[in-house]
Motif scaffolding. Structure first.
Motif, mmCIF file in Angstrom:
data_model
loop_
_atom_site.group_PDB
_atom_site.id
_atom_site.type_symbol
_atom_site.label_atom_id
_atom_site.label_comp_id
_atom_site.label_asym_id
_atom_site.label_seq_id
_atom_site.Cartn_x
_atom_site.Cartn_y
_atom_site.Cartn_z
ATOM 1 N N ARG A 282 0.995 -1.324 -0.247
ATOM 2 C CA ARG A 282 0.115 0.012 -0.094
ATOM 3 C C ARG A 282 0.807 1.480 -0.088
ATOM 4 O O ARG A 282 0.881 2.159 0.943
ATOM 5 N N LEU A 283 1.501 1.463 -0.920
ATOM 6 C CA LEU A 283 2.435 2.703 -1.244
ATOM 7 C C LEU A 283 1.569 3.914 -1.569
ATOM 8 O O LEU A 283 1.916 4.957 -1.288
ATOM 9 N N GLN A 284 0.237 3.722 -1.866
ATOM 10 C CA GLN A 284 -0.649 4.653 -1.842
ATOM 11 C C GLN A 284 -0.869 5.618 -0.717
ATOM 12 O O GLN A 284 -1.393 6.513 -0.958
ATOM 13 N N GLN A 285 -0.450 5.208 0.461
ATOM 14 C CA GLN A 285 -0.768 5.592 1.593
ATOM 15 C C GLN A 285 0.058 6.990 1.745
ATOM 16 O O GLN A 285 -0.208 8.074 2.269
ATOM 17 N N HIS A 286 1.229 7.127 0.952
ATOM 18 C CA HIS A 286 2.131 8.181 0.947
ATOM 19 C C HIS A 286 2.510 8.651 -0.364
ATOM 20 O O HIS A 286 3.125 9.783 -0.411
ATOM 21 N N PHE A 287 2.133 7.999 -1.358
ATOM 22 C CA PHE A 287 2.624 8.409 -2.991
ATOM 23 C C PHE A 287 1.341 8.409 -3.794
ATOM 24 O O PHE A 287 0.460 7.738 -3.496
ATOM 25 N N ARG A 288 1.576 9.091 -4.923
ATOM 26 C CA ARG A 288 0.677 8.912 -6.139
ATOM 27 C C ARG A 288 1.570 7.984 -7.006
ATOM 28 O O ARG A 288 2.530 8.134 -7.492
ATOM 29 N N VAL A 289 1.013 6.531 -6.882
ATOM 30 C CA VAL A 289 1.625 5.566 -7.311
ATOM 31 C C VAL A 289 1.179 5.334 -8.716
ATOM 32 O O VAL A 289 0.013 4.990 -9.144
ATOM 33 N N LEU A 290 2.345 5.247 -9.616
ATOM 34 C CA LEU A 290 2.067 4.599 -10.977
ATOM 35 C C LEU A 290 2.436 3.264 -11.191
ATOM 36 O O LEU A 290 3.826 3.224 -10.979
ATOM 37 N N ARG A 291 1.611 2.447 -11.369
ATOM 38 C CA ARG A 291 1.880 0.796 -11.377
ATOM 39 C C ARG A 291 2.131 0.556 -12.783
ATOM 40 O O ARG A 291 0.826 0.825 -13.576
ATOM 41 N N VAL A 292 3.137 -0.045 -13.473
ATOM 42 C CA VAL A 292 3.094 -0.138 -14.994
ATOM 43 C C VAL A 292 3.217 -1.615 -15.362
ATOM 44 O O VAL A 292 3.719 -2.444 -14.456
ATOM 45 N N ASP A 293 2.850 -2.258 -16.319
ATOM 46 C CA ASP A 293 2.936 -3.503 -17.063
ATOM 47 C C ASP A 293 4.244 -3.106 -18.114
ATOM 48 O O ASP A 293 3.939 -2.164 -18.976
ATOM 49 N N LEU A 294 5.295 -3.708 -17.989
ATOM 50 C CA LEU A 294 6.332 -3.661 -18.905
ATOM 51 C C LEU A 294 6.032 -4.106 -20.334
ATOM 52 O O LEU A 294 4.924 -4.923 -20.063
ATOM 53 N N ARG A 295 6.543 -3.969 -21.265
ATOM 54 C CA ARG A 295 6.037 -4.508 -22.529
ATOM 55 C C ARG A 295 6.318 -5.673 -22.694
ATOM 56 O O ARG A 295 7.236 -6.452 -22.084
#
Length: 264
Positions: free
Chosen positions: A51-64
């Motif tokens: 739950r990094l969203q507690q402290h950050f605006r989290v951008l999770r990506v799927d690599l190509r």
């Protein structure tokens, strides 16, 4: 709660992203931007328990070649850096990100910080000290022994991870020989001098970028000296659980440690 429920699928909006030739991604939370980069054969949903969203605006990506992102060759570390930067620019957030990467994602996070403005890096259980693979292993990765090689490789990495969670990871990972070989190209195809030069570029971070190398497995007794020679000021730590997946073994501890490190 089962591990499937904890991990979920995390793929909202992936098809739209693929249609626009961007990496499939999720963006949520408040605070400074943090990019979370998964390991090889995985996808962005593997970050769901953390739950990094507690402290950050989290951008999770799927690599190509992973998850819902386009399966467009070439597959590689340098290409992934450009993909992530292109995505960040398209979002118009107007800020340099923190970057957290697990395994292969740790290399990509480091390479990103060497190339683009970055507020800090956490590399999760990925040694940056590498060399060319022996010819017989190259033949295995590119040949009929690939599936057995991958099973054996990952079986050695679970360590103290809860067996139910390890089994869930095993079920959910997507193993593609072309994608895997593409990301391993530096180890499979390059000679020692070429690989060493690429490694030096990849670890040439600006001196003011905080860097945490967080290990759940042993990187070697002299690794701290090697890394701090390459990245002065880098911090090397051992996670409480002995596993390649310390962020999944103790997600609350991991999120807290990341927040603490980036707040220092």
């Amino acid at each position: 709660m089962t591990t499937n429920a904890v991990l979920g699928n995390g793929r909202v909006g992936g098809n739209l992203a693929a249609a626009n030739n961007l990496l499939a991604h999720d963006l949520d939370g408040t605070g400074p931007m943090l990019v979370a980069v998964h390991g090889i054969t995985e996808n962005r949903s593997f970050w769901n328990p953390v739950r990094l969203q507690q402290h950050f605006r989290v951008l999770r990506v799927d690599l190509r070649g992973h998850g819902d992102s386009p399966r467009t060759s070439p597959f590689g570390i340098d290409e992934s850096v450009e993909d992530i930067h292109h995505l960040i620019e398209s979002l118009g957030e107007g800020q340099s990100p923190f970057v957290v990467g697990h395994s292969l994602g740790g290399v990509i996070a480091t390479a990103y910080a060497a190339r683009y403005p970055t507020r800090g890096v956490v590399n999760v259980d990925q040694s940056l000290r590498v060399g060319p693979l022996p010819a017989e292993l190259v033949a295995t990765v590119r040949g009929e022994g690939f599936a057995d090689f991958v099973r054996t490789l990952f079986a050695q990495l679970y360590g103290e991870l809860d067996p139910e969670l390890a089994a869930d990871i095993e079920r959910r990972r997507a193993v593609d020989q072309e994608v895997f070989s593409g990301f391993w190209t530096p180890l499979l195809d390059w000679d020692a001098d070429t690989l060493a030069a690429w490694s030096r570029r990849t670890t040439s971070l600006p001196p003011d970028v905080p860097y945490l190398s967080l290990h759940g497995t042993d990187p070697g007794g002299d690794y701290t000296d090697w890394l701090t020679h390459r990245i002065p000021g880098a911090v090397v730590e051992q996670a409480p659980k002995l596993t390649h997946y310390p962020h999944l073994a103790q997600p609350e501890w991991f999120a807290s440690r990341v927040h603490q490190f980036f707040s220092a």
